[in-house]
Design an enzyme around this catalytic site. Structure first.
Site, mmCIF file in Angstrom:
data_model
loop_
_atom_site.group_PDB
_atom_site.id
_atom_site.type_symbol
_atom_site.label_atom_id
_atom_site.label_comp_id
_atom_site.label_asym_id
_atom_site.label_seq_id
_atom_site.Cartn_x
_atom_site.Cartn_y
_atom_site.Cartn_z
ATOM 1 N N TYR A 120 9.453 -56.833 -9.339
ATOM 2 C CA TYR A 120 9.519 -58.175 -10.319
ATOM 3 C C TYR A 120 10.459 -59.242 -9.474
ATOM 4 O O TYR A 120 10.030 -60.216 -9.319
ATOM 5 C CB TYR A 120 10.232 -57.983 -11.405
ATOM 6 C CG TYR A 120 10.113 -58.955 -12.482
ATOM 7 C CD1 TYR A 120 8.752 -59.257 -13.307
ATOM 8 C CD2 TYR A 120 11.194 -59.831 -12.655
ATOM 9 C CE1 TYR A 120 8.625 -60.420 -14.111
ATOM 10 C CE2 TYR A 120 10.799 -61.107 -13.498
ATOM 11 C CZ TYR A 120 9.760 -61.135 -14.254
ATOM 12 O OH TYR A 120 9.639 -62.303 -15.200
ATOM 13 N N PRO A 169 -0.984 -63.980 -14.694
ATOM 14 C CA PRO A 169 0.509 -64.391 -14.743
ATOM 15 C C PRO A 169 1.618 -63.355 -15.122
ATOM 16 O O PRO A 169 2.843 -63.704 -15.096
ATOM 17 C CB PRO A 169 0.435 -65.661 -15.697
ATOM 18 C CG PRO A 169 -0.726 -65.473 -16.515
ATOM 19 C CD PRO A 169 -1.773 -64.755 -15.886
HETATM 20 C C1 PHB Z 1 6.832 -68.972 -17.391
HETATM 21 O O1 PHB Z 1 5.895 -69.772 -17.351
HETATM 22 O O2 PHB Z 1 8.116 -69.165 -17.559
HETATM 23 C C2 PHB Z 1 6.260 -67.582 -17.137
HETATM 24 C C3 PHB Z 1 5.041 -67.325 -16.815
HETATM 25 C C4 PHB Z 1 4.611 -65.927 -16.581
HETATM 26 C C5 PHB Z 1 5.669 -64.983 -16.711
HETATM 27 C C6 PHB Z 1 6.883 -65.368 -16.778
HETATM 28 C C7 PHB Z 1 7.301 -66.633 -16.993
HETATM 29 O O3 PHB Z 1 5.430 -63.488 -16.165
#
Ligand code: PHB
Ligand code: APR
Length: 401
Positions: free
Chosen positions: A385, A293
C-alpha cells in the site's frame, strides 16, 4: 517543421511529470493536450500518493501545495462485521506512510512548473496524431487554427486509456490483458469535515464503501454500484442512506453528512498492454495500464513509469546508450503486474460479486479476520500500500536528493 527531442502526448500526471524530469536533465520536450487547461485541473481523480511519489514531487520542486496541504497518513482502517481495524502502515514498514492529496492539485502545480520553464505546452489541441514511429517520429496537431508538424527523436504516449498513442501501434504488436469487474464506484465529494483522520475501507453485505478526504473540510466517499449505473438513479438522500447503512460501525462511527458537491460513477477494470514500447514510441501511465482504484495505485504507477523513462532518456542523451531504453518496458511491466495483482486482490477482498454465495461471504469475512490479526498479512498489505521501492534511483534520473 519544428523539432524537439521528446514529443509528449497528454498533460496528465504522466506527461507533466516526464516533462519536468526531462527539463531537469536539459532535455527538450513539447507537451500537447487535447483538453482545456481548466478541465485537466478540475477533474476530480484519486488522492493517495505513495511515499515514493511524494519524494519524487519534492525532489522535482513541485511540492509547495503538497507540503502545505497534503495529509500524511500513517495508518488505514479495514471495516467489516461492524468493527474498524487499524493497520499501522508506518510501524509495519519502518516509518513509511501515504499522503492524501488530490491528483488535480498535483496536476495544477505541475502545469505551473511547466509554464515557468518556458518550454512548450499546448492545451486544446485538435487532431493529434503520431507517425513514423519506427525511425523518424512526427507529432502532428492543430492549435488555434495552425497546423503543427513536430519532428521528434522520441514520442512519449502519456495520453491515458482513451488516447491515440496506443492505437497508433500496428495491429499484432501489443498483447493486451484485461479484466472488467461486475461493478463500478459511485464517488461523491462532500462538504463536511472528515470524521476519521485516516481512510476506512468497508466490506459490507450490501457492498464495498470507502471513506476518504481531501482537506479538513472536504470528505470523499465511494460506494460499490452496478457497473453501468446511471448517476441520475442516485439522489443525494439515496446516496447518504446507502453510505451510512454500509459504513456505520457498532461504536457509532460514521461519516459526517453534508452537501454533495460533485458525484459520478466510474467503471472498474484491470488492463495491461505489452510491450510498453514500439520503435521510438514509449507508453507511460494509463495509456499502457489501468488498475481498479481500490489499491490507489494509478497515479503512482504513472509516476514510476516516467521515472524509469527519464532515466533511460538521460542515459541515451548523455552517453549514447540505448540499453535502458531497450529495458524500459520490461522494468515497468514487472512493477505494473505487482500493482495489478495487489489492486485485484484489494478489489476481490473488499467487494461483493454478483454471483457470491453465502459461503463466499463467510470466506471473505475470514480473509479479513486473518488479514487484520496476522502481523505477516498486515505487513504484506502495508508494504504494497505504501509502495514498493523505486525501480531506479532519483540520482540516476538526474535528481539531487
Ligand atoms: C480517494 O480518492 O481519496 C481514494 C481513491 C481510491 C483509494 C483511496 C482513496 O483506494
Ligand atoms: N491528444 C492529446 N492529449 C490527449 C489525447 C489526445 N488525443 N487523448 C487524451 N489526452 C490527454 C487527456 O485529456 C489527459 O489529460 O492525456 C491525458 C492523460 O492523463 P490521465 O488520464 O490522467 O493519465 P496519466 O497521466 O497516465 O495518469 C494516470 O491519472 O487517470 C488517472 O487514475 C489515473 O491516477 C491515474 C493517473
Amino acid at each position: 517543421m519544428t523539432r524537439t527531442q521528446v514529443g509528449i502526448v497528454g498533460a496528465g500526471p504522466a506527461g507533466l511529470l516526464l516533462a519536468q524530469l526531462l527539463h531537469r536533465n536539459g532535455i527538450d520536450s513539447l507537451v500537447v493536450e487535447n483538453r482545456r487547461r481548466d478541465y485537466v485541473i478540475d477533474r476530480v481523480r484519486a488522492g493517495v500518493l505513495e511515499q515514493g511519489t511524494v519524494d519524487l514531487l519534492i525532489a522535482l520542486g513541485v511540492s509547495a501545495g503538497l507540503c502545505r496541504a497534503g495529509l500524511r497518513h500513517e495508518g488505514l482502517h479495514l471495516s467489516f462485521g461492524g468493527k474498524r481495524h487499524r493497520i499501522d502502515l508506518a510501524e509495519l514498514t519502518g516509518g513509511k506512510a501515504i499522503t492524501v492529496y488530490g491528483q488535480n492539485e498535483v496536476v495544477r502545480e505541475l502545469i505551473d512548473a511547466r509554464t515557468r520553464t518556458g518550454r512548450p505546452l499546448y492545451f486544446e489541441a485538435d487532431h493529434v496524431s503520431v507517425d513514423g514511429l519506427d525511425s523518424a517520429p512526427v507529432l502532428r496537431f492543430e492549435h488555434d487554427g495552425a497546423h503543427h508538424d513536430v519532428q521528434c527523436d522520441f514520442i512519449a504516449g502519456c495520453d491515458g486509456f482513451h488516447g491515440i498513442c496506443r492505437p497508433s501501434i500496428p495491429e499484432g504488436v501489443l498483447t493486451v490483458f484485461e479484466r472488467e469487474y461486475p461493478f463500478g464506484w459511485l464517488g461523491v465529494l462532500v462538504e463536511a469535515p472528515p470524521s476519521s483522520h485516516e481512510l476506512v475501507y468497508t466490506y459490507h453485505e450490501r457492498g464495498f464503501a470507502l471513506f476518504s478526504m481531501r482537506s479538513p473540510t472536504i470528505t470523499r466517499l465511494y460506494l460499490q454500484v452496478p457497473p453501468d449505473e446511471a448517476i441520475g438513479n442516485w439522489s443525494d438522500e439515496a446516496i447518504w442512506a446507502e453510505m451510512l447503512a454500509r459504513m456505520t460501525t457498532e461504536d457509532g462511527w460514521q461519516p459526517n453528512v453534508g452537501p454533495v458537491l460533485q458525484k459520478s460513477v466510474t467503471p472498474m477494470r484491470s488492463f495491461v498492454a505489452v510491450p510498453m514500447r514500439h520503435g521510438r514510441l514509449f507508453l507511460a501511465g494509463d495509456a499502457a495500464h489501468i488498475v481498479p482504484p481500490t489499491g490507489a495505485k494509478g497515479l503512482n504507477l504513472a509516476a514510476s513509469d516516467v521515472l524509469v523513462l527519464a532515466h533511460a532518456l538521460k542515459s541515451f542523451y548523455e552517453r549514447g546508450q540505448t540499453q535502458c531504453l531497450d529495458e524500459y518496458s520490461d522494468v515497468c511491466v514487472r512493477r505494473v503486474w505487482k500493482a495489478q495483482r495487489f489492486s485485484w486482490w484489494m478489489t476481490s477482498t473488499l467487494h461483493r460479486f454478483p454471483d457470491d454465495s453465502a459461503f463466499d461471504y463467510q470466506r471473505q469475512l475470514a480473509d479479513l479476520d486473518y488479514l487484520t490479526s496476522s502481523r505477516a498479512a498486515m505487513t504484506s498489505l502495508a508494504e504494497q500500500y505504501v509502495g514498493l521501492p523505486p525501480e531506479v534511483s532519483f540520482e540516476s534520473a538526474g535528481l539531487n536528493v
